[in-house]
Structures are given as structure tokens and as C-alpha cells.
Design a protein around this motif. Structure first.
Motif, PDB file in Angstrom:
ATOM      1  N   UNK A 106      -9.517  -2.428   2.613  1.00 36.31           N
ATOM      2  CA  UNK A 106      -8.329  -2.548   1.760  1.00 36.31           C
ATOM      3  C   UNK A 106      -8.282  -3.923   1.103  1.00 36.31           C
ATOM      4  N   UNK A 107      -8.571  -4.982   1.892  1.00 33.16           N
ATOM      5  CA  UNK A 107      -8.544  -6.325   1.337  1.00 33.16           C
ATOM      6  C   UNK A 107      -9.547  -6.501   0.208  1.00 33.16           C
TER       7      UNK A 107
ATOM      8  N   UNK B  53      -8.316  -4.882  -2.989  1.00 30.32           N
ATOM      9  CA  UNK B  53      -7.307  -5.683  -3.699  1.00 30.32           C
ATOM     10  C   UNK B  53      -7.957  -6.847  -4.442  1.00 30.32           C
TER      11      UNK B  53
ATOM     12  N   UNK C 124      -4.683   2.629  -2.481  1.00 27.01           N
ATOM     13  CA  UNK C 124      -4.025   1.410  -2.004  1.00 27.01           C
ATOM     14  C   UNK C 124      -2.519   1.617  -1.829  1.00 27.01           C
ATOM     15  N   UNK C 125      -1.998   2.800  -2.190  1.00 23.95           N
ATOM     16  CA  UNK C 125      -0.587   3.132  -2.028  1.00 23.95           C
ATOM     17  C   UNK C 125       0.328   2.186  -2.792  1.00 23.95           C
TER      18      UNK C 125
ATOM     19  N   UNK D 185       0.243  -9.337  -3.523  1.00 23.76           N
ATOM     20  CA  UNK D 185      -0.266  -9.315  -2.157  1.00 23.76           C
ATOM     21  C   UNK D 185      -1.141 -10.538  -1.889  1.00 23.76           C
TER      22      UNK D 185
ATOM     23  N   UNK E 269      -2.652 -12.103   4.023  1.00 20.95           N
ATOM     24  CA  UNK E 269      -3.788 -11.502   3.330  1.00 20.95           C
ATOM     25  C   UNK E 269      -5.056 -12.304   3.590  1.00 20.95           C
TER      26      UNK E 269
ATOM     27  N   UNK F 185       2.710  -3.570   4.659  1.00 17.92           N
ATOM     28  CA  UNK F 185       2.226  -2.217   4.893  1.00 17.92           C
ATOM     29  C   UNK F 185       0.994  -1.926   4.041  1.00 17.92           C
ATOM     30  N   UNK F 186       0.958  -2.471   2.822  1.00 16.63           N
ATOM     31  CA  UNK F 186      -0.205  -2.252   1.952  1.00 16.63           C
ATOM     32  C   UNK F 186      -1.452  -2.878   2.552  1.00 16.63           C
ATOM     33  N   UNK F 187      -1.252  -4.055   3.185  1.00 15.25           N
ATOM     34  CA  UNK F 187      -2.394  -4.757   3.767  1.00 15.25           C
ATOM     35  C   UNK F 187      -2.918  -4.036   4.987  1.00 15.25           C
ATOM     36  N   UNK F 188      -2.002  -3.516   5.805  1.00 14.86           N
ATOM     37  CA  UNK F 188      -2.389  -2.812   7.022  1.00 14.86           C
ATOM     38  C   UNK F 188      -1.729  -1.441   7.034  1.00 14.86           C
ATOM     39  N   UNK F 189      -2.336  -0.490   6.325  1.00 15.60           N
ATOM     40  CA  UNK F 189      -1.701   0.832   6.175  1.00 15.60           C
ATOM     41  C   UNK F 189      -1.389   1.490   7.516  1.00 15.60           C
TER      42      UNK F 189
END
Lengths: 481, 481
Positions: free
Chosen positions: A67-68, A71, A153-154, A472, A478, B367-371
């Protein structure tokens, strides 16, 4: 520490594509005998060299992005492409300073359409085409990002549009195929737009440039007077339609190709979008007619074009709507924020978010009436999950906050109230022109101080990447991993 | 069908109180020998007659209000009081037309402070006192509504401030006692304010009038030049403090009375409120200083007064901040929306909602960082319930939407962009002055068309009743029972 190699790898590939794209204006300038072809070729070589180096030094076995990484990659991709896209502006005969060149490039790839170039009518064809190419590439990049990356990534409720959802519908099974299908449709629509504009009297060059920036809802024109230069009702109507085509979810075109027209017209996002367009066009046209500014056919033509241009964030102009009275100015200011549908080339808050917000507020009002009752908000006849509603509402709050802070910061750089407030709106919604004498539809961003221009670039990036993607990076967590 | 008798009963009681209040300006006008005393007495008799009739015809055994009755009662109470409060304006020597009289009265009871009267300096004392009384009664009415009614109705997150919460803390056991305690504190603070302003050189009459409108964060003054008339640094600082005192939750004063100073300073809402005030004052003061508009002491004095006046929605002015440059105008425009704390006399979005929105957005980013992680937003060190977060976020969306629609509607009545947009903001946030030449701090609402004035009245009511209370009446389900 975030492992950067996959990030650098992808950006290298994107730079390589950009370098190839730079060859096209070089060839056009060679064809007309303009010396700027050398600038494009040198820029292409530099970009290609950097891009290929990045690819070669980070080539690894393909693996899933964390995810990181996703981004970071999304942010860096847009910034790096804007930087390299600025090279031709800086070294061509325009000789823009670095800030202006970066502004024009960022305004291009984010499909904003604000420009600092005065004298487009006499600019070399290569540089005009380069502006169109930046917006066109930005447009397809945005669609792919909206279909493939943001839902994963929601971001701001985009999880509602996950590609997985289409598995069930069996439109096309795999994400790569969807992306490919969308790209083909994008090229096809652009081609059709070229033919239509050409048949309506544009030169081949102008038709290509305007088709590319209209389908991308970008708004760069080849004339200082924008589309108003042609003063042709047919062209106005055609570009209005092309901008609308660029504002609906591109995945829906895949359904149209399969003959499923019904689903498209049943899509509530498209219906809301068209309803807002019709109501706004109607209000503005009636105002133009009743205030004796125009006869009814002209009122309809000019209101349709300019309302669609502002609301979809294209930013073409056929008239200085700043002279149409305060009602029009106020409505245009608010339309800036709206944008088009998710999964299109448009920016702004977007229709589906307004639908989710409306449905949530409506459910809330029913809950107030019957505190013991249970009320769910619905989207497209399905209940909206709590996570999506919260996500959308947080997006809305951050959008308002970023807009407000950007307006204050622009005020700090010395801009007047209307320029600061409308400049913040037009940047964060990727519209193009703002309001007022300076940056209005008849104005230009050239005279703003460098600090304002850089703030507007930040606004464009924030809006384009749906805020969360950029914000973010400000969270210490992060970077702690 | 909603049973109206308890609604009519309560409104009758409120009208009776209003009638008694009308006797005070009558006595003042008698004392100075001004003929308007007859107007006040006749208005008092009419109001008393209607009020007592309503009480007598609907006297029933006291019972609990239904939710629908509570909503209807809240709306009707403010509208009916504004109508009867307008009588003295219409029939006094000012001879305002009905729309102007209603505007002034609505601006009074909602503690907005926008005025259509020009020539306050030469107005009769009775009418000046009546304006102050309307705001003062409006102020205490708002606090009681915010403590007793809105939390019960769960309006926009106000359920966080339910009176039941104080049961556990054992500050005071019963709602009536809390309301009584708050009223005593309100009277006490007003009295202290009168003494301070009088000791600083105001006449007794001006001290009373300004104390009443400052603690109510209302903003009606007895001079066209507002507090700037006195040109007295001490008075500026004193009124700044009084406005702040009117902007903190009044239930906290009950704790102070009990010696619990620590809880007050630990209250995050108060800390956020003061932080926003300090940062905004600092930014504006530095701007005034560095742009060579003022020396530092004056910069601090004028920025403190005007920032607090705009942010708390008071609307007094000591200078035309429209001439302080675009940065100040932009920041003032945004401060208009903020307001003060819940349970105070201020309007606007309010600090606790900004806190909830910020906490929700922050949790969203994590939450975006850690879904897979679980993140809760917190308020005052307690997790925010989902229902509260949704409620607050819906409020924010409706606030933005109502502001936008109001601005468009004002544009339709012919106002220019800055007047329409700032007029919508100043009405819905109950601030007072807007921006620009016409309704700015040095301007007046008198010249606006009647249609604009009625729209602004609607905006004031919407903002004052926290939107939901008014908007729920538009839902067909509300009337179906």
C-alpha cells in the motif's frame, strides 16, 4: 524504510512513454520547418535516458505493490512526469522560466487547463501539440488510476468502483483487459472527435489538438480566445458533447460496446450528472435570455458550452461569462467544485460523492424523525457501506479544508479575494480559468507571482490525486513504516 | 396530524415574556420623553394578548413532547418571536417597511447583527435598547436550546452534549436546575460586562446595550460606526474578552462556579477555540504590521477585536477590514464559517464539529495506510460513536449545500458575486456584516432588494436552528406522521 525499487521501475516506464510522445511534436516542427524540433528531440533523449536508466537499475521479478509503495508511486509519477513534461516549455522559443514551465506542464498532465502562455495564436505547432499531448496522456492516466489504483487504495469512497465488481457482471474478466479496453475506447472517441471537428471546419491540426484536450476535459486550446476563436455554433455543440463523453465513467463504454445500453442509462451517477448539467444550463440560458443579453438560441449555445466546460473542469471558453452578471458568476463558481463521474477524466468532488452525501444526509433526517427506526442510505439501489460513507464524508471535509487553506495561502501571496478564492477552486478542481479580471475566462495566469503559481500547482496535484493520496504523505506514521 | 396544543402553549409563554420585555424600552422612551413609548406599549399589549390567548386556549396537563412537536415548536418559536419582535421597528418613528422590520428583528433574535437601519447615532434610545434586548433574549434562548433541546433531538452531533452526561458528573442534577444556573450566569456575566464597559468610559446606556449584544455574540451597536465609534483601546479589549466569554460552553461556567477550573482548561473544545483565535489573530496582526498598515500595538488591538468579532459571529467592527488587503479578507471570510463552541451563543459550524471532522479524517488516513488496522476517532479522549460522526459529517455537507444554494439564490436577486457569497456566509453563520462595499463592515444591508433580505432571513434561521431542525420540515414523511 520503504523499498523504492518497484516505484522507480514504474516511473521509469512512464518516463519512457513520455519520451516517445515527445518525438511527435518534434516531427511536426520538422515538417513545418520550425527550429524547436531540436528542443523536443533533446528533451526526448534526456527523458528516455533517465527513464530507461530507472527501469534497468530496478528491474526485479514482478511482485505485488505494498500500500505504501502504491501511494508513493502515484505521487511521484505525477510529479516526475510534470517535471520532465516541462522541459520543452523551458527550452523552446517560448523560453519560459522554470516555474512557468512547471506550471504549464502540471496544468497539462492534471488536465486542469490553466495557462501562463500569452500569444498561443502565434506559437509553434510543436509546442501547441505538446500541450494537447500532455492533457491527453493525463486523461487516460487518470482513468486508469481511477479504475485500477484508487479503488484498491480505498480513496474517498472509490472502493465502490473496485474492478472486482465487474467480475460478477462478467463484462471483461481481468483488470489488464479492462484497462486495455478503456484505452481503445479513449483512442476511438478521440479519433471520432477529430473527424467531427475537422468536418465542422477546423484545420486538421486544430481538430486533433481540440479533440485531445476535450475528451480529456483538459481545456488547453491553440488560441488565446480558446474555442471562442472559431465562433462556430457547430463546433461549440460538438465540443460540448465531447466534454460530456469525457465525463462519464469509461467502464460504462465497455458495456455499450457489448450492447448493454440499458445499464448505462440506468446508472444513477450518469443520470445525476446529466440532470445537474441540464438544470444549470437551463438556469443560465434563461438568465441570459431574460436579462436581454442574448436571443434564446445563442443563450442556449453559450450557456451549454460554458456550463459544461466549467462543471466538467475542462476550462475552454467561448465567451467571458464574467460579464454575464453575478448570478452566472456565482453558479459557475459552485459548478467548479462538482466535476463529473468517477472513472472519467474529470476532477472535482464528483457526482457519486454528492449522491452518497445526499443519501447519507437524507437517511440522517429520517433518523431524526424516528430515532428508533433504522435507515440506510442507498447508492444505485444498494445500501452504502458505513466505511464508504465515512470515506466520502472525510473526502468532502478535506476538500473544503484544502480549498480554504489554499485560498488563504493565495491571499498571503497578494492575490485579491476573488482571484485567491476562485484560483484555489479552479486549481483543486482542475478546471482551468478562475473568476475575475486576472484569471477569469478572458484572463491568463502569467501575471501571478511565482509563489501563487507553485501553490496552484500543489492545488492541482492535490485535487487530481483525490487529496488522500497526497495528504497521507504528511502523516509521520507513513514514513515510520 | 401533529397535535399542536403543546406547541402553541410554549410559544404563548415565550410571547408573554417578549411582551414583558417590550415594556423596558417603553419606560426608557418615557424617561427621555420620546413619543415612541406608545409604540412599545401598544406592541406589548398586542403581543401579550396573543401570547396569553395562546396559553389559555391550549392549557393542558403537562406532558412529554413528541419529536415532531419539538421540531415544530423550535421552528415556530423563532419565527413567531421574530414577527412580534418586528412590531416596534415597523411602527416606531423609523417606520420601517414590513420586510425591513422583520429582517432587523430576525437578525436580532438569531444574534446575527446585520442591520438595515442607517442613522443609529440619532435613533431613539427605546429602539436601540429593543435591538439589544432582542439579541440578549436570543442569546439565552440559544444556549438553553443547545443544552436542552438539540441534544435530545440529536441534531448534527449535539447528542454528545446531552444533559444526562452531567448527571454522572453530579454538577447539578436536573435539567431545569442547569437551565436556571446558566441563566443566572448569563445575567451575572452581562452585569459584569456593563460595569467594565461603563468604567472604561461608555455611558450607562451604551454600556448596557453593548454588554447585552456582546455576551450574546450578536453585534448590534448603538452607533453606525459600531464599536469603532468609541475609538478606545480599553473598550476594544474588554469587548473582545466579553465576546470570547459568550463563545465557550455555558455549562462549563457551572463547573467554574464549583471551583473546577481544571476541567474547563482541559476541555479540548475550548482549547481548539482559543488556538484558532490566537493563530488567526497572530496571522492578521503580523500581516498588518509587515504591510506597514499599523504599528504593532494597534495591529494587535484591531486584529484581536475584528478576528474575534467575525469568528464568534458577533459582527461588531472597529475598522473596515475590507481595506486590510486580500489576505485578511480571505481569512475573515473563512473565519465566518467557524463560530464558537457548542452550548454558547455563537453560530456557524462550531468547534466541536471541526474536531470530530478532523478526527474522523485522521482516522481515515490511518485506515488507508493499514487497511487491516482498526482506528477510532476520538473527542475529548473518548471514542466518537459512529452515529455522532455521521451526524456531524451530514451537518457539514448540508451546511456547505445550504450556503451554496443561498449564494446562488442571492445572485439571482441581482447581488454581485462578493455580496452574494459573503451575504450567504454571514447569514447562515449569524455573523453580521459580509464583505465588499455594500454589506462589508463599513456597509449596511438597507439597500438590498426585499427578495435578498427575505433570503437572508431564511439563511439566519437555518443557521441558528442548526439546519436539520428547519430542513426536516421539508421531508414529506414529517407531515405524514
Amino acid at each position: 524504510m520503504i523499498e523504492l525499487r518497484p516505484v522507480v521501475f514504474v516511473i521509469g516506464i512512464l518516463l519512457t512513454i513520455l519520451a516517445v510522445a515527445m518525438v511527435i511534436p518534434a516531427m511536426v516542427d520538422i515538417a513545418v520547418g520550425h527550429p524547436d524540433w531540436q528542443v523536443f528531440l533533446v528533451a526526448a533523449f534526456v527523458t528516455l535516458f533517465v527513464g530507461v536508466s530507472m527501469v534497468l537499475t530496478t528491474r526485479t521479478s514482478l511482485r505485488r505493490f505494498t500500500v505504501r509503495q502504491a501511494f508513493l508511486m502515484t505521487n511521484l509519477a505525477w510529479i516526475v512526469i510534470a517535471v520532465f513534461g516541462a522541459l520543452p516549455f523551458q527550452f523552446s522559443e517560448l523560453e519560459l522560466n522554470p516555474v512557468d514551465a512547471f506550471f504549464e506542464s502540471m496544468s497539462g498532465v492534471t488536465t486542469t487547463g490553466s495557462t501562463i502562455i500569452v500569444g498561443l495564436d502565434f506559437a509553434a505547432p510543436g509546442i501547441l501539440l505538446w500541450r494537447a499531448i500532455l492533457q491527453w496522456l493525463g486523461g487516460i492516466g487518470i482513468i486508469v488510476m481511477a479504475v485500477a489504483i484508487l479503488p484498491m487504495l480505498q480513496i474517498g469512497g472509490m472502493q465502490m468502483f473496485r474492478v472486482e465488481a465487474f467480475d460478477a457482471d462478467k463484462v471483461l474478466p481481468r483488470a489488464a483487459q479492462i484497462a486495455g479496453g478503456i484505452a481503445i475506447i479513449y483512442v476511438f472517441l478521440t479519433g471520432m472527435a477529430v473527424l467531427v471537428l475537422w468536418s465542422l471546419g477546423m484545420s486538421g491540426f486544430d481538430a486533433v489538438a481540440h479533440a485531445m484536450t476535450a475528451i480529456a476535459t483538459g481545456g488547453f486550446s491553440t488560441y488565446d480566445a480558446s474555442v471562442g476563436h472559431f465562433d462556430n455554433a457547430g463546433i461549440d455543440w460538438a465540443i460540448s458533447v465531447i466534454m460530456v463523453l469525457g465525463s462519464v465513467p469509461f467502464v460504462l463504454y465497455l458495456r455499450v460496446v457489448r450492447g448493454d445500453l440499458q445499464t448505462v442509462f440506468a446508472d444513477t451517477q450518469v443520470r445525476w450528472f446529466l440532470s445537474i448539467v441540464f438544470i444549470s444550463v437551463g438556469l443560465v440560458a434563461l438568465w441570459l435570455y431574460y436579462t436581454d443579453l442574448m436571443a434564446l438560441p445563442d443563450a442556449l449555445r453559450y450557456s451549454t458550452f460554458n456550463v459544461i466546460s466549467v462543471m466538467t473542469g475542462s476550462g475552454f471558453a467561448t465567451a467571458d461569462f464574467g460579464r454575464w452578471g453575478s448570478f452566472v458568476v456565482t453558479i459557475m463558481f459552485l459548478l467548479m467544485f462538482i466535476g463529473g463521474c468517477a472513472g472519467s477524466t474529470t476532477c472535482g468532488i464528483k457526482i457519486f460523492r454528492l449522491q452518497v452525501l445526499y443519501a447519507t444526509a437524507e437517511a440522517q433526517i429520517h433518523r431524526l424523525m424516528q430515532p428508533s427506526g433504522v435507515f440506510f442510505p442507498y447508492y444505485n439501489r444498494k445500501p452504502i457501506p458505513d466505511a464508504v460513507a465515512t470515506s466520502v464524508m472525510s473526502f468532502f471535509f478535506l476538500f473544503a479544508t484544502c480549498f480554504a487553506l489554499l485560498a488563504v495561502a493565495l491571499g498571503l501571496t497578494g492575490l485579491d479575494f476573488v482571484t485567491a478564492v476562485s484560483g484555489a477552486a479552479t486549481a483543486i478542481s482542475n478546471v482551468g480559468p478562475g473568476l475575475g479580471e486576472i484569471i477569469g475566462p478572458a484572463g491568463n495566469f502569467a501575471t501571478l507571482p511565482d509563489s501563487s503559481k507553485l501553490l496552484l500547482c500543489l492545488g492541482m496535484l492535490l485535487g487530481r490525486l483525490e487529496l488522500f493520496t497526497v495528504l497521507i504523505l504528511l502523516a509521520p506514521a507513513f514514513w515510520r513504516g
